[in-house]
Design a protein around this motif. Sequence first.
Motif, PDB file in Angstrom:
ATOM      1  N   TRP A 230      58.675 -11.551 -18.268  1.00  0.00           N
ATOM      2  CA  TRP A 230      57.724 -12.688 -18.351  1.00  0.00           C
ATOM      3  C   TRP A 230      56.507 -12.378 -18.904  1.00  0.00           C
ATOM      4  CZ3 TRP A 230      52.992 -14.708 -17.546  1.00  0.00           C
ATOM      5  CH2 TRP A 230      52.750 -15.863 -17.794  1.00  0.00           C
ATOM      6  N   ALA A 231      55.839 -11.241 -18.885  1.00  0.00           N
ATOM      7  CA  ALA A 231      54.518 -10.936 -19.218  1.00  0.00           C
ATOM      8  C   ALA A 231      54.988 -10.525 -20.830  1.00  0.00           C
ATOM      9  CB  ALA A 231      54.027  -9.744 -18.506  1.00  0.00           C
ATOM     10  N   ALA A 232      56.025  -9.850 -21.149  1.00  0.00           N
ATOM     11  CA  ALA A 232      56.325  -9.206 -22.416  1.00  0.00           C
ATOM     12  C   ALA A 232      56.535 -10.541 -23.335  1.00  0.00           C
ATOM     13  CB  ALA A 232      57.568  -8.420 -22.280  1.00  0.00           C
ATOM     14  N   GLU A 233      57.332 -11.492 -22.729  1.00  0.00           N
ATOM     15  CA  GLU A 233      57.597 -12.551 -23.561  1.00  0.00           C
ATOM     16  C   GLU A 233      56.322 -13.591 -23.861  1.00  0.00           C
ATOM     17  OE1 GLU A 233      60.364 -14.954 -21.037  1.00  0.00           O
ATOM     18  OE2 GLU A 233      61.975 -13.445 -21.154  1.00  0.00           O
ATOM     19  N   HIS A 234      55.308 -13.368 -23.071  1.00  0.00           N
ATOM     20  CA  HIS A 234      54.075 -14.001 -23.382  1.00  0.00           C
ATOM     21  C   HIS A 234      52.970 -13.012 -23.950  1.00  0.00           C
ATOM     22  CE1 HIS A 234      56.128 -16.888 -20.642  1.00  0.00           C
ATOM     23  NE2 HIS A 234      55.418 -17.778 -21.203  1.00  0.00           N
ATOM     24  N   ASP A 235      53.430 -11.996 -24.471  1.00  0.00           N
ATOM     25  CA  ASP A 235      52.421 -11.172 -25.312  1.00  0.00           C
ATOM     26  C   ASP A 235      51.273 -10.526 -24.267  1.00  0.00           C
ATOM     27  OD1 ASP A 235      53.774 -11.115 -27.492  1.00  0.00           O
ATOM     28  OD2 ASP A 235      52.840 -13.000 -28.093  1.00  0.00           O
ATOM     29  N   VAL A 236      51.485 -10.394 -22.838  1.00  0.00           N
ATOM     30  CA  VAL A 236      50.600  -9.977 -22.021  1.00  0.00           C
ATOM     31  C   VAL A 236      51.026  -8.393 -21.827  1.00  0.00           C
ATOM     32  CG1 VAL A 236      49.643  -9.946 -19.447  1.00  0.00           C
ATOM     33  CG2 VAL A 236      50.400 -11.986 -20.858  1.00  0.00           C
ATOM     34  N   PRO A 237      49.878  -7.278 -22.000  1.00  0.00           N
ATOM     35  CA  PRO A 237      50.255  -6.019 -21.889  1.00  0.00           C
ATOM     36  C   PRO A 237      50.873  -5.698 -20.486  1.00  0.00           C
ATOM     37  CG  PRO A 237      48.454  -6.137 -23.196  1.00  0.00           C
ATOM     38  CD  PRO A 237      48.488  -7.539 -22.592  1.00  0.00           C
ATOM     39  N   ASN A 238      51.926  -4.929 -20.382  1.00  0.00           N
ATOM     40  CA  ASN A 238      52.363  -4.732 -18.911  1.00  0.00           C
ATOM     41  C   ASN A 238      53.075  -3.267 -18.942  1.00  0.00           C
ATOM     42  OD1 ASN A 238      55.801  -4.777 -19.797  1.00  0.00           O
ATOM     43  ND2 ASN A 238      54.585  -6.500 -20.770  1.00  0.00           N
TER      44      ASN A 238
ATOM     45  N   ILE B  68      44.359 -13.404 -18.185  1.00  0.00           N
ATOM     46  CA  ILE B  68      45.261 -12.202 -17.797  1.00  0.00           C
ATOM     47  C   ILE B  68      45.356 -10.946 -18.850  1.00  0.00           C
ATOM     48  CG2 ILE B  68      47.439 -11.608 -16.977  1.00  0.00           C
ATOM     49  CD1 ILE B  68      47.836 -14.626 -15.711  1.00  0.00           C
ATOM     50  N   VAL B  69      44.834 -10.149 -18.667  1.00  0.00           N
ATOM     51  CA  VAL B  69      44.838  -9.040 -19.638  1.00  0.00           C
ATOM     52  C   VAL B  69      46.024  -7.898 -19.359  1.00  0.00           C
ATOM     53  CG1 VAL B  69      42.340  -9.324 -20.062  1.00  0.00           C
ATOM     54  CG2 VAL B  69      43.045  -7.721 -18.341  1.00  0.00           C
ATOM     55  N   ALA B  70      46.628  -7.807 -18.194  1.00  0.00           N
ATOM     56  CA  ALA B  70      47.686  -6.835 -18.115  1.00  0.00           C
ATOM     57  C   ALA B  70      48.287  -7.229 -16.766  1.00  0.00           C
ATOM     58  CB  ALA B  70      47.165  -5.554 -17.896  1.00  0.00           C
ATOM     59  N   VAL B  71      49.620  -6.847 -16.788  1.00  0.00           N
ATOM     60  CA  VAL B  71      50.583  -6.933 -15.342  1.00  0.00           C
ATOM     61  C   VAL B  71      51.212  -5.570 -15.162  1.00  0.00           C
ATOM     62  CG1 VAL B  71      52.610  -8.015 -14.641  1.00  0.00           C
ATOM     63  CG2 VAL B  71      51.062  -9.338 -16.186  1.00  0.00           C
ATOM     64  N   ILE B  72      50.949  -5.331 -13.940  1.00  0.00           N
ATOM     65  CA  ILE B  72      51.383  -4.012 -13.382  1.00  0.00           C
ATOM     66  C   ILE B  72      52.577  -4.217 -12.222  1.00  0.00           C
ATOM     67  CG2 ILE B  72      50.527  -1.765 -12.395  1.00  0.00           C
ATOM     68  CD1 ILE B  72      47.914  -2.152 -13.781  1.00  0.00           C
ATOM     69  N   SER B  73      53.604  -3.411 -12.393  1.00  0.00           N
ATOM     70  CA  SER B  73      54.440  -3.393 -11.304  1.00  0.00           C
ATOM     71  C   SER B  73      54.803  -1.953 -10.825  1.00  0.00           C
ATOM     72  CB  SER B  73      55.552  -4.070 -12.043  1.00  0.00           C
ATOM     73  OG  SER B  73      56.611  -4.152 -10.760  1.00  0.00           O
ATOM     74  N   ASP B  74      55.396  -1.915  -9.694  1.00  0.00           N
ATOM     75  CA  ASP B  74      55.835  -0.553  -9.042  1.00  0.00           C
ATOM     76  C   ASP B  74      57.354  -0.688  -9.304  1.00  0.00           C
ATOM     77  OD1 ASP B  74      56.537  -2.591  -7.200  1.00  0.00           O
ATOM     78  OD2 ASP B  74      56.177  -1.313  -5.727  1.00  0.00           O
ATOM     79  N   ARG B  75      57.758  -1.596  -9.881  1.00  0.00           N
ATOM     80  CA  ARG B  75      59.309  -1.858 -10.112  1.00  0.00           C
ATOM     81  C   ARG B  75      59.537  -2.235 -11.475  1.00  0.00           C
ATOM     82  NH1 ARG B  75      61.260  -5.618  -5.105  1.00  0.00           N
ATOM     83  NH2 ARG B  75      61.355  -4.229  -3.470  1.00  0.00           N
TER      84      ARG B  75
ATOM     85  N   VAL C 197      52.600  -7.186  -9.609  1.00  0.00           N
ATOM     86  CA  VAL C 197      53.771  -7.723  -9.322  1.00  0.00           C
ATOM     87  C   VAL C 197      54.621  -6.974  -8.750  1.00  0.00           C
ATOM     88  CG1 VAL C 197      53.189  -9.647 -11.177  1.00  0.00           C
ATOM     89  CG2 VAL C 197      54.419  -7.509 -11.615  1.00  0.00           C
ATOM     90  N   SER C 198      55.505  -7.466  -8.084  1.00  0.00           N
ATOM     91  CA  SER C 198      56.736  -6.549  -7.762  1.00  0.00           C
ATOM     92  C   SER C 198      58.031  -7.382  -7.921  1.00  0.00           C
ATOM     93  CB  SER C 198      56.507  -6.181  -6.194  1.00  0.00           C
ATOM     94  OG  SER C 198      56.529  -7.349  -5.413  1.00  0.00           O
ATOM     95  N   GLY C 199      58.045  -8.622  -8.101  1.00  0.00           N
ATOM     96  CA  GLY C 199      59.349  -9.144  -8.253  1.00  0.00           C
ATOM     97  C   GLY C 199      59.383 -10.017  -9.573  1.00  0.00           C
ATOM     98  N   ARG C 200      59.924 -11.277  -9.201  1.00  0.00           N
ATOM     99  CA  ARG C 200      60.302 -12.036 -10.291  1.00  0.00           C
ATOM    100  C   ARG C 200      59.382 -12.820 -10.935  1.00  0.00           C
ATOM    101  NH1 ARG C 200      61.301 -17.820  -8.222  1.00  0.00           N
ATOM    102  NH2 ARG C 200      60.855 -17.601  -6.014  1.00  0.00           N
ATOM    103  N   GLY C 201      57.960 -12.971 -10.672  1.00  0.00           N
ATOM    104  CA  GLY C 201      56.835 -13.499 -11.026  1.00  0.00           C
ATOM    105  C   GLY C 201      56.335 -14.792 -11.040  1.00  0.00           C
ATOM    106  N   SER C 202      57.016 -15.444 -10.014  1.00  0.00           N
ATOM    107  CA  SER C 202      56.520 -16.765  -9.478  1.00  0.00           C
ATOM    108  C   SER C 202      54.938 -17.020  -9.432  1.00  0.00           C
ATOM    109  CB  SER C 202      57.488 -17.381  -8.328  1.00  0.00           C
ATOM    110  OG  SER C 202      57.073 -16.573  -7.278  1.00  0.00           O
ATOM    111  N   ASN C 203      54.716 -16.028  -8.644  1.00  0.00           N
ATOM    112  CA  ASN C 203      53.014 -16.117  -8.357  1.00  0.00           C
ATOM    113  C   ASN C 203      52.177 -15.787  -9.784  1.00  0.00           C
ATOM    114  OD1 ASN C 203      53.291 -16.697  -5.827  1.00  0.00           O
ATOM    115  ND2 ASN C 203      53.341 -14.714  -5.135  1.00  0.00           N
ATOM    116  N   LEU C 204      52.760 -15.114 -10.537  1.00  0.00           N
ATOM    117  CA  LEU C 204      52.015 -14.523 -11.959  1.00  0.00           C
ATOM    118  C   LEU C 204      52.368 -16.044 -12.844  1.00  0.00           C
ATOM    119  CD1 LEU C 204      50.995 -12.793 -14.079  1.00  0.00           C
ATOM    120  CD2 LEU C 204      53.199 -12.250 -14.661  1.00  0.00           C
ATOM    121  N   GLN C 205      53.319 -16.861 -12.631  1.00  0.00           N
ATOM    122  CA  GLN C 205      53.470 -17.821 -13.564  1.00  0.00           C
ATOM    123  C   GLN C 205      52.551 -18.886 -13.123  1.00  0.00           C
ATOM    124  OE1 GLN C 205      57.720 -18.770 -14.504  1.00  0.00           O
ATOM    125  NE2 GLN C 205      58.215 -16.602 -13.897  1.00  0.00           N
ATOM    126  N   ALA C 206      52.384 -18.881 -11.871  1.00  0.00           N
ATOM    127  CA  ALA C 206      51.576 -19.952 -11.231  1.00  0.00           C
ATOM    128  C   ALA C 206      50.001 -19.786 -11.776  1.00  0.00           C
ATOM    129  CB  ALA C 206      51.634 -20.174  -9.634  1.00  0.00           C
TER     130      ALA C 206
END
Length: 68
Positions: free
Chosen positions: A53-61, A38-45, A15-24
């Motif tokens: 969002w990932a943290a709120e949903h207990d997804v490692p990030n 979904i086992v992890a979320v990684i961003s360059d930002r 991801v790189s932004g607000r996470g609309s695609n992640l949420q979809a």
Amino acid sequence: MSESTRLPLRVVVLVSGRGSNLQAIAARAADGTLPIEIVAVISDRPAAGALAWAAEHDVPNVALRSDA
């Protein structure tokens, strides 16, 4: 292995932004449309909303720093 006994595909979402695609994607996983987990979320930002969002949903990030 039958379709009903197949385990969901474990995925990492980049991801790189607000996470609309992640949420979809997560919504489709939750309703069974996508057979994934979904086992992890990684961003360059570090400030990407998708990480919150990932943290709120207990997804490692994690945010990876790029020196480039």
